[in-house]
Design a protein around this motif. Structure first.
Motif, PDB file in Angstrom:
ATOM      1  N   THR A 257     -13.760   8.179   0.956  1.00 29.54           N
ATOM      2  CA  THR A 257     -14.330   9.481   0.622  1.00 29.54           C
ATOM      3  C   THR A 257     -14.848  10.145   1.892  1.00 29.54           C
ATOM      4  N   ASN A 258     -15.298  11.381   1.752  1.00 34.00           N
ATOM      5  CA  ASN A 258     -15.870  12.147   2.865  1.00 34.00           C
ATOM      6  C   ASN A 258     -14.919  12.181   4.060  1.00 34.00           C
ATOM      7  N   ARG A 259     -15.342  11.642   5.220  1.00 30.99           N
ATOM      8  CA  ARG A 259     -14.499  11.689   6.413  1.00 30.99           C
ATOM      9  C   ARG A 259     -13.703  10.403   6.637  1.00 30.99           C
ATOM     10  N   ASP A 260     -13.700   9.519   5.644  1.00 27.40           N
ATOM     11  CA  ASP A 260     -12.910   8.294   5.770  1.00 27.40           C
ATOM     12  C   ASP A 260     -11.426   8.630   5.817  1.00 27.40           C
ATOM     13  N   GLY A 261     -10.704   7.927   6.661  1.00 24.57           N
ATOM     14  CA  GLY A 261      -9.259   8.068   6.687  1.00 24.57           C
ATOM     15  C   GLY A 261      -8.598   7.025   5.795  1.00 24.57           C
ATOM     16  N   PHE A 262      -7.271   7.115   5.660  1.00 25.06           N
ATOM     17  CA  PHE A 262      -6.581   6.153   4.812  1.00 25.06           C
ATOM     18  C   PHE A 262      -5.089   6.088   5.120  1.00 25.06           C
ATOM     19  N   PHE A 263      -4.469   5.036   4.571  1.00 26.79           N
ATOM     20  CA  PHE A 263      -3.021   4.915   4.457  1.00 26.79           C
ATOM     21  C   PHE A 263      -2.694   5.046   2.969  1.00 26.79           C
ATOM     22  N   HIS A 264      -1.642   5.779   2.638  1.00 27.27           N
ATOM     23  CA  HIS A 264      -1.300   5.966   1.226  1.00 27.27           C
ATOM     24  C   HIS A 264       0.204   5.793   1.025  1.00 27.27           C
ATOM     25  N   ILE A 265       0.570   4.689   0.390  1.00 23.34           N
ATOM     26  CA  ILE A 265       1.979   4.448   0.051  1.00 23.34           C
ATOM     27  C   ILE A 265       2.269   5.170  -1.263  1.00 23.34           C
ATOM     28  N   HIS A 266       3.222   6.082  -1.242  1.00 22.79           N
ATOM     29  CA  HIS A 266       3.444   6.913  -2.422  1.00 22.79           C
ATOM     30  C   HIS A 266       4.841   6.777  -3.006  1.00 22.79           C
ATOM     31  N   HIS A 267       5.712   6.025  -2.355  1.00 24.54           N
ATOM     32  CA  HIS A 267       7.066   5.864  -2.883  1.00 24.54           C
ATOM     33  C   HIS A 267       7.671   4.590  -2.302  1.00 24.54           C
ATOM     34  N   MET A 268       8.347   3.802  -3.164  1.00 29.94           N
ATOM     35  CA  MET A 268       9.061   2.636  -2.660  1.00 29.94           C
ATOM     36  C   MET A 268      10.215   2.280  -3.599  1.00 29.94           C
ATOM     37  N   GLN A 269      11.232   1.695  -3.021  1.00 30.18           N
ATOM     38  CA  GLN A 269      12.358   1.200  -3.791  1.00 30.18           C
ATOM     39  C   GLN A 269      13.034   0.107  -2.979  1.00 30.18           C
ATOM     40  N   GLY A 270      13.760  -0.786  -3.654  1.00 28.21           N
ATOM     41  CA  GLY A 270      14.396  -1.819  -2.861  1.00 28.21           C
ATOM     42  C   GLY A 270      15.252  -2.793  -3.622  1.00 28.21           C
ATOM     43  N   THR A 271      16.098  -3.449  -2.857  1.00 26.97           N
ATOM     44  CA  THR A 271      16.894  -4.586  -3.300  1.00 26.97           C
ATOM     45  C   THR A 271      16.739  -5.656  -2.218  1.00 26.97           C
ATOM     46  N   ILE A 272      17.390  -6.765  -2.389  1.00 20.60           N
ATOM     47  CA  ILE A 272      17.315  -7.804  -1.365  1.00 20.60           C
ATOM     48  C   ILE A 272      17.861  -7.297  -0.037  1.00 20.60           C
ATOM     49  N   HIS A 274      18.279  -4.041   0.941  1.00 16.71           N
ATOM     50  CA  HIS A 274      17.747  -2.788   1.491  1.00 16.71           C
ATOM     51  C   HIS A 274      16.466  -2.403   0.742  1.00 16.71           C
ATOM     52  N   ALA A 275      15.418  -2.162   1.483  1.00 14.30           N
ATOM     53  CA  ALA A 275      14.165  -1.691   0.888  1.00 14.30           C
ATOM     54  C   ALA A 275      13.591  -0.595   1.772  1.00 14.30           C
ATOM     55  N   GLU A 276      12.912   0.320   1.144  1.00 13.89           N
ATOM     56  CA  GLU A 276      12.246   1.371   1.920  1.00 13.89           C
ATOM     57  C   GLU A 276      11.014   1.853   1.171  1.00 13.89           C
ATOM     58  N   PHE A 277      10.053   2.300   1.935  1.00 12.83           N
ATOM     59  CA  PHE A 277       8.878   2.922   1.326  1.00 12.83           C
ATOM     60  C   PHE A 277       8.370   4.026   2.245  1.00 12.83           C
ATOM     61  N   GLU A 278       7.664   4.958   1.623  1.00 11.24           N
ATOM     62  CA  GLU A 278       7.116   6.097   2.353  1.00 11.24           C
ATOM     63  C   GLU A 278       5.604   6.105   2.210  1.00 11.24           C
ATOM     64  N   LEU A 279       4.933   6.513   3.249  1.00  8.12           N
ATOM     65  CA  LEU A 279       3.486   6.588   3.213  1.00  8.12           C
ATOM     66  C   LEU A 279       2.996   7.751   4.057  1.00  8.12           C
ATOM     67  N   ILE A 280       1.759   8.131   3.811  1.00  9.40           N
ATOM     68  CA  ILE A 280       1.112   9.140   4.639  1.00  9.40           C
ATOM     69  C   ILE A 280      -0.102   8.523   5.318  1.00  9.40           C
ATOM     70  N   VAL A 281      -0.423   9.061   6.472  1.00  3.83           N
ATOM     71  CA  VAL A 281      -1.552   8.611   7.272  1.00  3.83           C
ATOM     72  C   VAL A 281      -2.510   9.790   7.410  1.00  3.83           C
ATOM     73  N   ARG A 282      -3.791   9.551   7.148  1.00  2.75           N
ATOM     74  CA  ARG A 282      -4.767  10.637   7.196  1.00  2.75           C
ATOM     75  C   ARG A 282      -6.046  10.162   7.897  1.00  2.75           C
ATOM     76  N   ASP A 283      -6.605  11.030   8.752  1.00  2.00           N
ATOM     77  CA  ASP A 283      -7.911  10.759   9.362  1.00  2.00           C
ATOM     78  C   ASP A 283      -8.455  12.040   9.965  1.00  2.00           C
ATOM     79  N   HIS A 284      -9.736  12.298   9.786  1.00  2.00           N
ATOM     80  CA  HIS A 284     -10.354  13.484  10.376  1.00  2.00           C
ATOM     81  C   HIS A 284     -10.540  13.350  11.879  1.00  2.00           C
ATOM     82  N   ASP A 285     -10.742  12.120  12.341  1.00  2.00           N
ATOM     83  CA  ASP A 285     -10.971  11.854  13.760  1.00  2.00           C
ATOM     84  C   ASP A 285      -9.622  11.667  14.466  1.00  2.00           C
TER      85      ASP A 285
END
Length: 412
Positions: A257-272, A274-285
């Motif tokens: 919360t507030n000014r804390d940053g984070f990693f957020h994985i919002h999509h993934m799919q995969g097989t043995i 091939h696998a992939e996932f997408e994420l966003i990176v956020r930080d105020h600093d």
């Protein structure tokens, strides 16, 4: 009040959902339906120099009614809605004199907007709320902002006794997919600074936002019969999970919360294989932001050393914290704060846990703090907006223009 209700409802009934998978601008053809309507409405209320370019960016001017120089200011909102939830067939419900209890949005689906879960509702007891019918989002993000800007400009046109300098307004497509400012012509807009009307609860005034990046991680595996897989199988799904578990589990959106940053994985799919996932990176600093990106690169390097270079990562910066561009001109924040106080709104100055067109515009040379538009629970079926909050936003816009004229008199 009825004018604001009617105008807002006419906008939200037009589906303007943007599409992150499209390469066009606007990303969806249907955004033109509202863009064309807005152009006509700006002309109808008496705005001048009304233009719309090939990418659906709309600009218009309210000329100064003064005989001395005043800085040119702008007000900006976006007309697309989020791809996160349906914007087709929006059917707004108007709740008069809200009693503070549960609001049944949809009887058949048993969808209820309740202050038990959304306690902000209790701030608006006795007010008029506009909600969804439980099947779509509402679109207050950011058609409330457009409603407020056009209503304020119409009021100023109709009340020439209110002194003001030259005012520019701008409406953009594709903000919800991070492209709202990409093709915005700052030079053509010609403002010294601007305000996005794109915040939430009444009183919000923001000039800080996340630094933001996106990442796509791809893992190439090797499929072998599990009975004979010893030393041969490379399970892309398992490696993807290993990557994600190395990330600090407490640094996610639901734990910060507030000014804390984070990693957020919002999509993934995969097989043995091939696998992939997408994420966003956020930080105020900014320094912490760079460290977060480096952590992703370090994890990739570590796993590649273990699994023979099977991991690839694509990192892309999206936008930066506008604070570094706004702080040198803090008088523009002070002006908005003074305007709020003058119309009986208590300023709530806090960082945005997200992005806004204003962050990109600030780095493009147009300092652009963000002001409340009044909506809540954006991007989903529980979205609502108090009409009184939209009225207050209109009053703030008018007062900003008036105060700036007063402060500029005698300076030139």
């Amino acid at each position: 009040m009825q004018q604001i209700i009617d105008r807002f409802i006419s906008y939200v009934k037009i589906d303007t959902q943007s599409d992150p998978n499209s390469d066009t601008t606007p990303s969806t053809e249907k955004q033109w339906h509202l863009a064309d309507l807005l152009v006509d409405e700006l002309i109808r209320i008496g705005m001048e120099d009304v233009t719309v370019d090939d990418n659906a960016y709309i600009m218009a001017t309210l000329p100064s009614n003064l005989d001395f120089e005043v800085p040119v200011i702008g007000f900006i909102s976006h007309f697309d809605t989020s791809p996160d939830f349906s914007g087709t067939g929006v059917n707004p419900q108007v709740i008069n004199d809200y009693d503070g209890g549960d609001i049944v949005l949809n009887v058949e689906e048993k969808i209820v907007l309740s202050p038990y879960y959304f306690d902000d509702l209790l701030h608006y007891k006795g007010q008029t709320l506009i909600t969804t019918d439980g099947t779509t989002l509402l679109g207050a993000d950011d058609k409330a902002g457009i409603t407020e800007i056009i209503t304020a400009m119409e009021y100023l046109v109709q009340h020439p006794e209110i002194k003001h300098g030259k005012i520019r307004v701008g409406f953009t497509p594709d903000e919800e997919i991070g492209r709202g400012a990409h093709k915005f012509d700052v030079e053509k807009f010609g403002a010294d600074w601007a305000y996005t009307m794109d915040g939430s609860q009444v009183g919000e005034l923001e000039y800080e936002n996340f630094n933001a990046a996106s990442a796509k991680v791809t893992i190439k595996g090797k499929s072998v019969h599990p009975g004979y897989a010893m030393g041969k199988m490379v399970n892309a799904i398992s490696i993807a999970n290993e990557f994600m578990w190395i990330l600090p589990i407490e640094e996610t959106p639901q734990n910060t919360t507030n000014r804390d940053g984070f990693f957020h994985i919002h999509h993934m799919q995969g097989t043995i294989e091939h696998a992939e996932f997408e994420l966003i990176v956020r930080d105020h600093d900014r320094l912490h932001f760079e460290k977060r990106k480096q952590l992703l690169l370090d994890i990739t390097e570590k796993l590649n050393a273990l699994y023979n270079d099977c991991v690839q990562i694509k990192l892309k910066d999206q936008y930066y914290n506008m604070r570094e561009k706004v702080e040198p001109v803090m008088h523009i924040v002070d002006l908005a704060k003074e305007a709020m106080q003058a119309v009986g709104v208590k300023p709530i100055i806090k960082p945005i846990r997200g992005g806004t067109d204003g962050s990109q515009l600030s780095f493009m040379g147009l300092p652009c703090p963000n002001i409340f538009a009044g909506g809540h629970n954006f991007h989903g079926k529980y979205e609502y907006v108090p009409v009184e909050s939209m009225q207050k936003a209109v009053a703030v816009i008018v007062k900003i223009c008036e105060l700036l004229a007063e402060k500029s008199e005698g300076k030139t």
